[in-house]
Design a protein around this motif. Structure first.
Motif, PDB file in Angstrom:
ATOM      1  N   ASP A  40      -5.222  -3.646 -25.568  1.00  0.00           N
ATOM      2  CA  ASP A  40      -5.281  -5.111 -25.531  1.00  0.00           C
ATOM      3  C   ASP A  40      -4.160  -5.691 -26.385  1.00  0.00           C
ATOM      4  O   ASP A  40      -3.489  -6.660 -25.996  1.00  0.00           O
ATOM      5  N   THR A  41      -3.968  -5.099 -27.563  1.00  0.00           N
ATOM      6  CA  THR A  41      -2.897  -5.564 -28.449  1.00  0.00           C
ATOM      7  C   THR A  41      -1.528  -5.319 -27.821  1.00  0.00           C
ATOM      8  O   THR A  41      -0.640  -6.178 -27.896  1.00  0.00           O
ATOM      9  N   GLU A  61      -0.971  -7.956 -25.260  1.00  0.00           N
ATOM     10  CA  GLU A  61      -0.644  -9.244 -25.879  1.00  0.00           C
ATOM     11  C   GLU A  61       0.791  -9.259 -26.387  1.00  0.00           C
ATOM     12  O   GLU A  61       1.524 -10.238 -26.199  1.00  0.00           O
ATOM     13  N   ASN A  62       1.207  -8.152 -27.022  1.00  0.00           N
ATOM     14  CA  ASN A  62       2.576  -8.076 -27.529  1.00  0.00           C
ATOM     15  C   ASN A  62       3.585  -8.118 -26.397  1.00  0.00           C
ATOM     16  O   ASN A  62       4.630  -8.766 -26.491  1.00  0.00           O
ATOM     17  N   ARG A 107      -2.927  -3.629 -19.542  1.00  0.00           N
ATOM     18  CA  ARG A 107      -4.195  -4.271 -19.174  1.00  0.00           C
ATOM     19  C   ARG A 107      -4.982  -3.405 -18.196  1.00  0.00           C
ATOM     20  O   ARG A 107      -6.213  -3.288 -18.313  1.00  0.00           O
TER      21      ARG A 107
END
Length: 1023
Positions: A469-470, A473-474, A537
């Motif tokens: 998830d991180t 996002e990055n 994702r």
């Protein structure tokens, strides 16, 4: 700054810990950078305070301390330790085993990669009192003695667990012990005696005895805090801690792509002699000597050092002496007005005693990494030496940025012991290479995860889903906010997440690097899953779906349902025609260099024969129809697919070719050159195209004998015009021969509901109809010069393993004319008990069903992995195939699967702990050993069924290993179940006494399983 240029600095590449309030280096950094105090009170459950105190100052045991949670828990199954032995192991050993593994994971060093290496193990474990608890519980056996009475056993346990060949020793020097162990490890590294060092220390307080001695001596703090540097310091607070560090030469660490916390430039270990006036009193002269030797060894002027992590226990005698020595030495070469800051971790977490030096070293390494000096706590009025305006040192009373001087930051670490031993290490900020964030470089990714317990695998999947998830996002921030200069500042410190590293790590891990690190920089265990996706994702979603369902879906997630106990036998299967489709291989040409390289090589060889290139055909997406187009193109695809698997580190143990597929198998085996392989497939297919004899082929759902009977019934005396040309499985054959006769055979079969499908060819391979090409083919292939096979080939024409030199012109006519005995080749491959993975080298599955039928019929532990599918993008299909092969036990070279990946730190292993603690105390006198139960009469082994004998053997093993029978795997080597020489001797005696069979201990300690033992017992019973 003149750093010792004659040797390589030592890099701290991995770290792990259990400290008060900290389960990891990241937690520790949050504590010290946030100025937090983690001192609590002595847990009531640690020992019975009233009983332990008696009439001796019960207030001592109601005082302050820094304690660890769950010291009774241990993941014994992970380390192959039986419950019997785990109970008898000092919790210090148990915790340090886990923390050592975490440190290796943190370094990105797979444990198995160290097997046989000159890795040294240096540990600090002094008696915790657990041996006293075992004795009071009546446990006096050898496992208890080795596990709790002799602290020097532990380094040998680590060396044995990891198969290390370097020096392995326990070190002891009171509270200087753990830093002395680091000093010795550095010396061995600099001397070239070892290549890598594992250094660990543990300090638990399981019995209260030492509290009274220290309290009586006035060593313990009455205020319940370590007040280093403050005039009110009245002693220290006892605390617990476990720390492990991984050390290696800096040049090797950087070459291996690791991200060191800090580097060690030099060290010194001395003794006070009589300078302190007594054994336990600190000596100023001894401290000075230690410091000067350390900085001389490092080639660093003390005046260049910005920070020293003091021993700093907060004692009235120790602090003034240490500060005075630091003031005298650190002023040497120091610019006026530039003081050296001093602090102590003990002000945050208390004195972890025998582990305190390593705890302080870890804090300092984190401070260097984050370029931040944490504050030391509980200071109201500094000692006089610190109040002197001319002093060279001052306390770090506030958390502050590291001074920027244009050179790498330098620091020192002190550690002293009541024995008079002094140790000092000189540290430097590690080199940091700012790397740009990596963009996505592959159309499909494979993320391999594994564990030694299915519950751990489930938890690991959740941790990686959160990490992904991180990453997502990055990636989104990078793609949408490239104009934000902060996103490009890869050298900025990320102080919000300790232990996340610098440089590339500061920008956040990229998907390519996560997949690379999970594969190439982690150990791989028997419970596995592989997530497949084109972005972070999709991978995260797949992992969460796995957690929800408890199994893979066979598309985006493989695994979770079975255990890969050992490396399987890998069989590459090369089918004949039928798998081709327009556009096959185009994506792989762009995405997989190994595929493209081999395909272009094959294409050049085909072009030399036929004047056209299969690469051009694939890129144009043309539909193939003529035999002299289909077969050369399929051959090139098969050879290229095999090259990808081998580039990825999946090497075949056996090759099986089906009809024309044997040409690709021969090239893959090295028996034919690419040029000769192209000559065989091109010249033979051209002759087939020119063949004027009518022919056809029909696939039917009949076994070989049933197919022969169908031929005889339908065409009787004309049976010679139709052959059973291919035997794919027990229930699938291909009829080949005259088209009209075949129609007469197939028509009644269809009426009877038998599956029949005409093969899309206009000739009859593996039948008399190809006899007309014999002489022309032998002439055309007379120049072929086969050589020996580097990998065995089971010929489906001759139904045996062939030598490569047999594959001459005559063989290639046989391959066209004789029946394809594919089923027999599969049965031979399944004949041994080894798990088997068949990988079908084809653009679409052709033989998967036939293979699965044979596997099911044989009851074999085998699986079929298709490479590609025409309805799935090439890269996704091949990634899924690799993931499936990994789950089945294959060992890919993940550094080649995700080439160019950077190592990034990943989620740690989720331990599955059980409680191991002795019961209520009993008499300290060793009890008489209770006689082991004897069964009422020996069973007749020859008369027992396989199930009954298995149950008997499992029951005996369960009693000896103290493991529930349902947790014992029959196919797991006994040594992996925790059997050692002591338990093996006991097991042998039980088997001899109860079953009447004498089994040698050496056979029990070999690679054999309980299943092997059961077979051996049955054999002995029938002799």
């Amino acid at each position: 700054m003149h750093i010792n240029s004659g040797r390589d600095p030592i890099a701290i590449v991995g770290a792990a810990c259990r400290l008060p309030g900290a389960q990891s280096p990241a937690d520790l950094w949050q504590i010290v950078s946030g100025g937090r105090d983690m001192i609590g009170v002595i847990p009531q459950e640690r020992f019975d305070i009233e009983t332990a105190s008696g009439r001796r100052r019960p207030d001592v045991l109601r005082g302050a301390g820094g304690y660890l949670d769950d010291i009774a828990g241990f993941d014994a199954r992970f380390f192959g330790v039986t419950p019997f032995e785990a109970l008898r192991m000092d919790p210090q050993q148990r915790l340090l085993l886990e923390v050592t593994w975490e440190a290796l994971d943190d370094a990105g060093i797979p444990a198995e990669s160290l097997a046989g290496s000159d890795t040294g193990v240096y540990t600090s474990l002094l008696p915790s009192g657990y041996w006293d608890l075992l004795r009071r519980s009546g446990m006096y056996d050898m496992h208890a003695a080795l596990g709790a009475a002799v602290s020097g056993i532990f380094p040998g346990r680590v060396s044995t667990q990891l198969d290390l060949r370097g020096p392995s020793m326990g070190v002891e020097a009171a509270c200087a012990t753990s830093l002395l162990a680091v000093h010795m490890a550095c010396r061995a590294l600099w001397a070239g005696e070892i290549d890598l060092a594992i250094v660990g220390g543990a300090n638990l307080q399981i019995v209260p005895d030492l509290y009274f001695a220290l309290a009586d001596a006035g060593v313990l703090s009455g205020s319940g805090r370590c007040k280093f540097g403050d005039v009110s310091g009245d002693g220290y607070v006892r605390s617990e801690g476990v720390v492990a560090l991984i050390l290696k030469p800096l040049s090797r660490a950087l070459a291996d792509g690791e991200h060191p916390y800090a580097t060690i430039l030099g060290s010194a270990a001395t003794h006070d002699g009589r300078t302190g006036g007594s054994l336990v009193a600190p000596g100023l002269e001894g401290h000075e000597t230690m410091l000067r030797k350390a900085y001389l060894d490092a080639g660093v002027s003390p005046g260049e050092v910005d920070y020293v992590e003091a021993h700093g226990p907060g004692t009235p005698a120790g602090d003034p002496t240490e500060l005075a020595a630091l003031d005298l030495v650190m002023r040497e070469g120091r610019d006026p007005g530039r003081r050296c800051l001093v602090g102590s971790l003990k002000s945050n977490i208390g004195h972890t005693e025998f582990t305190s030096g390593m705890a302080g070293l870890l804090k300092t390494a984190l401070a260097l990494r984050h370029r931040t000096i944490p504050a030391t706590l509980h200071v109201v009025e500094p000692h006089a030496v610190l109040r002197d305006p001319a002093a060279a040192v001052e306390l770090a009373l506030l958390t502050q940025d590291w001074p920027e001087r244009g050179t790498p930051a330098l620091a020192g670490v002190n550690s002293f012991g009541m024995s008079g031993t002094n140790v000092h290490l000189v540290l430097s900020e590690a080199p940091r290479a700012a790397r740009p964030r990596r963009g996505q470089t592959r159309p499909s990714y494979v993320l391999p995860l594994s564990a030694r317990d299915p519950r751990a695998l489930d938890e690991l999947a959740g941790a990686y889903a959160d990490l992904l998830d991180t990453v997502a996002e990055n990636t989104g921030a990078e793609n949408t906010g490239a104009e934000n200069t902060g996103a490009e500042n890869t050298g900025a410190e990320n102080t919000g997440a300790a232990g996340t590293g610098t440089g590339a790590e500061d920008a956040g891990p990229g998907l390519h690097d996560v997949c690379f690190s999970a594969g190439a920089r982690r150990s791989h265990h028997e419970y596995r899953l592989a997530a497949v996706g084109d972005d972070a994702r999709s991978l995260a979603a797949s992992l969460r779906e796995f957690r929800a369902s408890g199994r893979g879906d066979g598309r985006s997630v493989h695994g979770g349902e079975r255990r890969a106990a050992r490396r399987p036998k890998v069989v590459f299967v090369f089918p004949g025609q039928g798998g081709q489709w327009a556009g096959m291989g185009r994506q792989l040409l762009a995405a997989e260099p190994a595929f493209a390289l081999r395909l272009h090589e094959c294409a050049r060889a085909v072009a030399a024969e036929l004047g056209w290139s299969p690469v051009d055909v694939l890129l144009r997406g043309e539909r193939l129809s003529r035999v002299d187009e289909v077969q050369p193109t399929l051959w090139a695809m098969q050879v290229a697919l095999a090259a990808v698997w081998r580039e990825w580190g999946v090497e075949p143990d056996l090759l099986i070719g089906h009809s024309m597929g044997e040409i690709a198998a021969a090239v893959t085996a090295g028996a034919l050159s690419v040029a000769d392989g192209a000559a065989v497939v091109a010249r033979r297919s051209r002759l087939l195209r020119e063949l004027r004899t009518p022919g056809a082929m029909w696939a039917v759902a009949l076994g070989e004998e049933a197919a022969r009977q169908a031929i005889a019934r339908a065409i009787g005396e004309h049976s010679g015009q139709v052959s059973v040309g291919v035997v794919n499985s027990r229930h699938s054959t291909v009829l080949s021969g005259d088209p009209e006769r075949l129609e007469r055979i197939v028509e009644p079969l269809r009426r009877d509901g038998v599956f029949c499908r005409q093969v899309d060819v206009d000739y009859a391979s593996h039948a008399p109809q190809v006899e007309p090409v014999r002489e022309a083919l032998l002439e055309a292939l007379s120049s072929v010069r086969p050589g020996p096979c580097a990998v065995p080939i089971h010929s489906s024409a001759r139904d045996r393993v062939v030598d490569g030199t047999e594959l001459d012109a005559g063989y290639w006519f046989e391959n066209l004319r004789l029946p394809v005995r594919f089923a027999a080749a599969c049965q031979a491959a399944l004949a041994d008990a080894r798990p088997t993975v068949f990988i079908e080298m084809s653009p679409h599955p052709v033989l998967q069903t036939a293979l699965e039928e044979e596997v099911e019929a044989a009851g074999a532990n085998a699986s079929v992995v298709p490479c590609l599918r025409k309805d799935v993008p090439d890269a996704a299909a091949l990634s899924a195939a690799l993931g499936q092969a990994y789950v089945l036990g294959c060992r890919p070279r993940w550094d080649r699967v995700h080439p160019g990946g950077e190592y990034v730190r990943l989620p740690g292993y989720p331990w599955q702990r059980r409680r191991f603690w002795p019961g209520a105390a009993t008499s300290p006198v060793p009890p008489e050993p209770a006689p082991e139960p004897v069964r009422p009469g020996r069973p007749d082994l020859a008369g027992l069924s396989e199930t009954e004998l298995t149950a008997v053997v499992t029951d005996l093993a369960s009693q000896v290993l103290a493991v529930p029978g349902h947790e014992i795997g029959m196919d797991v080597p006994l040594t992996l179940l925790g059997l050692d020489s002591v338990l093996a001797t006991r097991f042998r005696e039980r088997v001899r006494r109860e079953l009447g069979v004498d089994v040698p201990v050496r056979s029990l300690l070999g690679p054999g399983t309980l299943l092997d033992l059961t077979i051996e017992l049955r054999s002995a019973a029938t002799v």
